[in-house]
Design a protein around this motif. Sequence first.
Motif, mmCIF file in Angstrom:
data_model
loop_
_atom_site.group_PDB
_atom_site.id
_atom_site.type_symbol
_atom_site.label_atom_id
_atom_site.label_comp_id
_atom_site.label_asym_id
_atom_site.label_seq_id
_atom_site.Cartn_x
_atom_site.Cartn_y
_atom_site.Cartn_z
ATOM 1 N N ALA A 153 7.405 11.149 5.382
ATOM 2 C CA ALA A 153 7.548 9.667 5.950
ATOM 3 C C ALA A 153 7.463 8.882 4.838
ATOM 4 O O ALA A 153 6.578 9.297 3.752
ATOM 5 C CB ALA A 153 6.581 9.619 6.771
ATOM 6 N N LYS A 154 7.907 7.764 4.761
ATOM 7 C CA LYS A 154 7.761 6.411 3.909
ATOM 8 C C LYS A 154 7.291 5.501 4.703
ATOM 9 O O LYS A 154 7.732 4.977 5.569
ATOM 10 C CB LYS A 154 8.934 6.255 3.166
ATOM 11 C CG LYS A 154 9.496 7.253 2.341
ATOM 12 C CD LYS A 154 10.776 6.647 1.616
ATOM 13 C CE LYS A 154 11.436 7.850 0.644
ATOM 14 N NZ LYS A 154 12.530 7.684 -0.065
ATOM 15 N N ILE A 155 5.937 4.968 4.197
ATOM 16 C CA ILE A 155 5.521 3.718 4.729
ATOM 17 C C ILE A 155 5.863 2.632 3.741
ATOM 18 O O ILE A 155 5.538 2.725 2.535
ATOM 19 C CB ILE A 155 4.016 3.877 4.872
ATOM 20 C CG1 ILE A 155 3.466 4.899 5.931
ATOM 21 C CG2 ILE A 155 3.534 2.713 5.393
ATOM 22 C CD1 ILE A 155 2.383 5.101 6.123
ATOM 23 N N VAL A 156 6.466 1.644 4.105
ATOM 24 C CA VAL A 156 6.886 0.395 3.181
ATOM 25 C C VAL A 156 5.919 -0.613 3.702
ATOM 26 O O VAL A 156 6.107 -1.249 5.094
ATOM 27 C CB VAL A 156 8.235 0.205 3.333
ATOM 28 C CG1 VAL A 156 8.618 -0.700 2.425
ATOM 29 C CG2 VAL A 156 9.213 1.777 3.165
ATOM 30 N N PHE A 157 5.272 -1.455 2.659
ATOM 31 C CA PHE A 157 4.349 -2.583 3.177
ATOM 32 C C PHE A 157 5.099 -3.742 2.276
ATOM 33 O O PHE A 157 5.602 -3.247 1.125
ATOM 34 C CB PHE A 157 3.019 -2.150 2.663
ATOM 35 C CG PHE A 157 2.458 -1.387 3.379
ATOM 36 C CD1 PHE A 157 2.121 -1.658 4.860
ATOM 37 C CD2 PHE A 157 1.576 -0.173 2.945
ATOM 38 C CE1 PHE A 157 1.257 -0.737 5.477
ATOM 39 C CE2 PHE A 157 1.016 0.645 3.667
ATOM 40 C CZ PHE A 157 0.682 0.367 5.184
ATOM 41 N N ASP A 158 4.955 -4.951 2.826
ATOM 42 C CA ASP A 158 5.127 -5.903 1.941
ATOM 43 C C ASP A 158 4.140 -5.967 0.866
ATOM 44 O O ASP A 158 2.800 -6.042 1.184
ATOM 45 C CB ASP A 158 5.146 -7.495 2.763
ATOM 46 C CG ASP A 158 6.183 -7.781 3.524
ATOM 47 O OD1 ASP A 158 7.392 -7.473 2.892
ATOM 48 O OD2 ASP A 158 6.209 -7.937 4.724
#
Length: 163
Positions: free
Chosen positions: A38-43
């Motif tokens: 999984a990749k979690i992408v945050f601003d």
Amino acid sequence: VMHHSSILRPLAAQDFESARDALVDKVAAFCVSSGCTAKIVFDGRGRRTETGPQLPGVPGLEILYSHGKQTADALIERIVYTAPDRRSIVVVSADRGIRDFCRGLNALVMDPENFLGGAREMVADNRSLLGNLQRPDTIQRVENRLDQNSFERLKKIRDSLEG
């Protein structure tokens, strides 16, 4: 995801960084339970702008922060667009634009509540399974089903083979 989750939304309203950490914990538990990556992408805008460190003991989890004037959505779009096998990607988002874009690239999309609920169920199922495996189950042991005489004879045979 955090703004559309009944669990994470109230936490994000109080402490956004705690909500981020809670999301990371939930996705990490999903990765460990499922073996998926999984990749979690945050601003990142003004907060953190680097790739987050890998969590020890959680292979396959990557935490990314957008940088500069780039949004997390733009980074997600780029990741999906450049992926060699888009059909193996599941994008979890409530944003209709990002969902339509990713769906148009043949990636799968999922609602945040569905993902978090499914991840929660998977973790609970795995905990239950592990609990059952760790519980002493004396009924299944052969030596507990044998009478004492048979057990002693088998023990002598084993000892003679080892000696």
